[in-house]
Design a protein around this motif. Structure first.
Motif, PDB file in Angstrom:
ATOM      1  N   UNK A   1      32.369  34.102  -8.271  1.00  0.00           N
ATOM      2  CA  UNK A   1      31.447  32.936  -7.067  1.00  0.00           C
ATOM      3  C   UNK A   1      32.445  32.719  -6.187  1.00  0.00           C
ATOM      4  N   UNK A   2      33.601  32.714  -6.664  1.00  0.00           N
ATOM      5  CA  UNK A   2      34.588  32.590  -4.977  1.00  0.00           C
ATOM      6  C   UNK A   2      34.976  33.725  -4.434  1.00  0.00           C
ATOM      7  N   UNK A   3      34.698  34.883  -5.153  1.00  0.00           N
ATOM      8  CA  UNK A   3      34.330  36.517  -4.294  1.00  0.00           C
ATOM      9  C   UNK A   3      33.265  36.197  -3.253  1.00  0.00           C
ATOM     10  N   UNK A   4      31.871  35.484  -3.819  1.00  0.00           N
ATOM     11  CA  UNK A   4      30.803  35.490  -2.968  1.00  0.00           C
ATOM     12  C   UNK A   4      30.879  34.114  -2.178  1.00  0.00           C
ATOM     13  N   UNK A   5      32.272  33.718  -2.062  1.00  0.00           N
ATOM     14  CA  UNK A   5      31.882  32.390  -0.943  1.00  0.00           C
ATOM     15  C   UNK A   5      31.512  31.311  -1.095  1.00  0.00           C
ATOM     16  N   UNK A   6      31.436  31.018  -2.773  1.00  0.00           N
ATOM     17  CA  UNK A   6      31.295  29.517  -2.692  1.00  0.00           C
ATOM     18  C   UNK A   6      32.244  29.128  -3.297  1.00  0.00           C
TER      19      UNK A   6
ATOM     20  N   UNK B   1      24.609  37.847  -9.805  1.00  0.00           N
ATOM     21  CA  UNK B   1      23.320  36.863  -9.005  1.00  0.00           C
ATOM     22  C   UNK B   1      23.926  37.361  -7.344  1.00  0.00           C
ATOM     23  N   UNK B   2      22.754  37.138  -7.238  1.00  0.00           N
ATOM     24  CA  UNK B   2      22.858  36.852  -5.213  1.00  0.00           C
ATOM     25  C   UNK B   2      23.027  35.165  -5.453  1.00  0.00           C
TER      26      UNK B   2
ATOM     27  N   UNK C   1      27.661  28.476  -0.491  1.00  0.00           N
ATOM     28  CA  UNK C   1      27.605  27.877  -1.172  1.00  0.00           C
ATOM     29  C   UNK C   1      28.205  27.043  -2.139  1.00  0.00           C
ATOM     30  N   UNK C   2      27.546  25.937  -3.271  1.00  0.00           N
ATOM     31  CA  UNK C   2      28.701  24.696  -3.718  1.00  0.00           C
ATOM     32  C   UNK C   2      28.320  25.448  -5.428  1.00  0.00           C
ATOM     33  N   UNK C   3      29.297  26.632  -6.041  1.00  0.00           N
ATOM     34  CA  UNK C   3      29.180  26.517  -8.153  1.00  0.00           C
ATOM     35  C   UNK C   3      30.117  25.817  -8.873  1.00  0.00           C
ATOM     36  N   UNK C   4      29.133  25.181  -9.742  1.00  0.00           N
ATOM     37  CA  UNK C   4      30.454  24.360 -10.558  1.00  0.00           C
ATOM     38  C   UNK C   4      30.380  25.039 -12.001  1.00  0.00           C
ATOM     39  N   UNK C   5      31.553  25.041 -12.386  1.00  0.00           N
ATOM     40  CA  UNK C   5      31.487  24.894 -13.721  1.00  0.00           C
ATOM     41  C   UNK C   5      32.557  24.020 -14.270  1.00  0.00           C
TER      42      UNK C   5
END
Ligand code: F6R
Length: 366
Positions: free
Chosen positions: A118-123, A91-92, A97-101
């Motif tokens: 998500x971390x690899x994609x700068x979140x 997913x783009x 951005x903010x990622x919540x797990x």
């Protein structure tokens, strides 16, 4: 230690007023009646347009409930998916951005993989976890802990409602920071939130009324749960608890989807459990209930006295939740009868509720 309870699950269900209260106290300034997060989000929340949430099972359902709160209180759009799908969709993700797990154990393999993606994609990674020393907690930028204490029963109960409590506080904090909520509105909502543990205790007091309903449901081979708004994910959570513990097939559906398919299933034998708090969607939910009644369906209502009156239908069972359990956080309280029902169906059938077949407490493989 099970204390005076027959099972860890019963103990954990009954601990909820206390642990949810404790979790709220950690994220609220009770004297001021406002939210006070014990961490910095380390990202420009005013610039956020959306947040991404990923988790598995019950933790995923907590995220689905939270979507309503994040949209309403913080005007954030929410992209949410189960972790096993999310990680492979490529997913783009928005810049910064903010990622919540969300994870009770903090060790779920798919959720960890979603986090790493998500971390690899700068979140910026915010995790809501119960085990602070877990891998997911260690790999997150910010950890929001649930103060549920150790959860031993394989089926998640108190961790779920604590996840909801953290999400509610987070949604209000983001709403404030983004200038969506006035301080006054925040205070009103915090007051409603603080009432939840007491209301959960009241819901627990209705346990005796759930037992006859459970004996009835135990005869079924399939059960349908219906809800709207924040009670739609709760319908899925109720169905998940029932299948995990009693091995009865169950499905949770958005009440409005009834006529798009599942209404074909309605007969006298299949219990249809309707979650109907007195909110803006009550009228709509009641009309769905009446569609079931008109087809001779086997109706069980979990709702307020007003919902029962409005239903004006013959019910096979009714679990009364006080009229005062209303508003956006009612789902926290309605989780309790859903858990108790699954628990009592399973114990009535002689199933091992703490250790259901084929399930593991922590799923560390894909
Ligand atoms: C349901 C249940 C599971 C877990 C899921 C995620 O009762 O326990 O669906 O919620 O395996 O586990 P955590 O939260 O540890 O990531």
């Amino acid at each position: 230690d099970k204390g005076n309870y027959r099972h860890y699950m019963a103990k954990e269900i009954h601990e909820q007023p206390e642990v949810v209260g404790r979790t709220l106290a950690h994220y609220l300034d009770l004297a001021e009646g406002v939210v006070r997060l014990p961490f910095d989000l380390n990202c420009d929340v005013k610039k956020l347009s959306r947040v991404t949430i990923s988790a598995c099972g019950t933790a995923y359902y907590a995220g689905l409930v939270a979507r309503y709160w994040l949209e309403r209180f913080a005007r954030l759009s929410v992209e949410i998916d189960i972790a096993s799908e999310f990680r492979y969709r490529d997913p783009p993700l928005p810049e910064d951005g903010l990622m919540i797990v969300v994870s009770q154990s903090g060790e779920t393999a798919d959720t960890l993989a979603a986090l790493r993606y998500a971390k690899e994609h700068g979140q910026h990674i915010l995790s809501i976890v119960n085990v602070e020393t877990s891998t997911i907690a260690r790999e997150s930028d910010t950890v929001a802990k649930t103060l549920a204490g150790p959860e031993i029963g394989v089926a998640s109960t108190k961790a779920f409602t604590c996840q909801l409590a953290v999400f509610a506080c987070l949604a209000l904090a983001l709403g404030r920071a983004r200038g969506v909520l006035t301080k006054e509105r925040e205070r009103e909502l915090v007051t409603e939130l603080i009432a939840a543990p007491g209301q959960m205790a009241e819901a627990l007091n209705r346990e005796a009324a759930i037992e006859p309903v459970a004996r009835d449901v135990a005869r079924a081979s399939s059960v349908l749960y219906l809800g709207r708004g924040p009670c739609f994910p709760l319908a899925m959570e109720g169905a998940l608890k029932l299948k995990e513990l009693s091995y009865i097939h169950a499905e949770g559906y958005a009440a409005g989807e009834l006529k798009h398919g599942p209404i074909a299933l309605i007969d006298y034998a299949m219990p249809v459990i309707v979650l109907a708090p007195p909110d803006a969607s009550l009228e709509k939910t009641v009309s769905n209930l009446q569609e079931v009644a008109a087809r001779g369906g086997h109706l069980i209502l979990i709702g307020s006295p007003r919902a029962r009156e409005a239903a004006a239908a013959e019910l096979a069972g009714f679990v009364e939740i006080p009229e005062t359990v209303a508003g956006p956080f009612a789902s926290l309280v309605y989780a309790v009868p859903a858990q108790l029902l699954a628990y009592h169906v399973a114990t009535f059938m002689g199933k091992d509720v703490d250790q259901p077949r084929n399930l593991a407490k922590s799923v560390t493989v894909e």
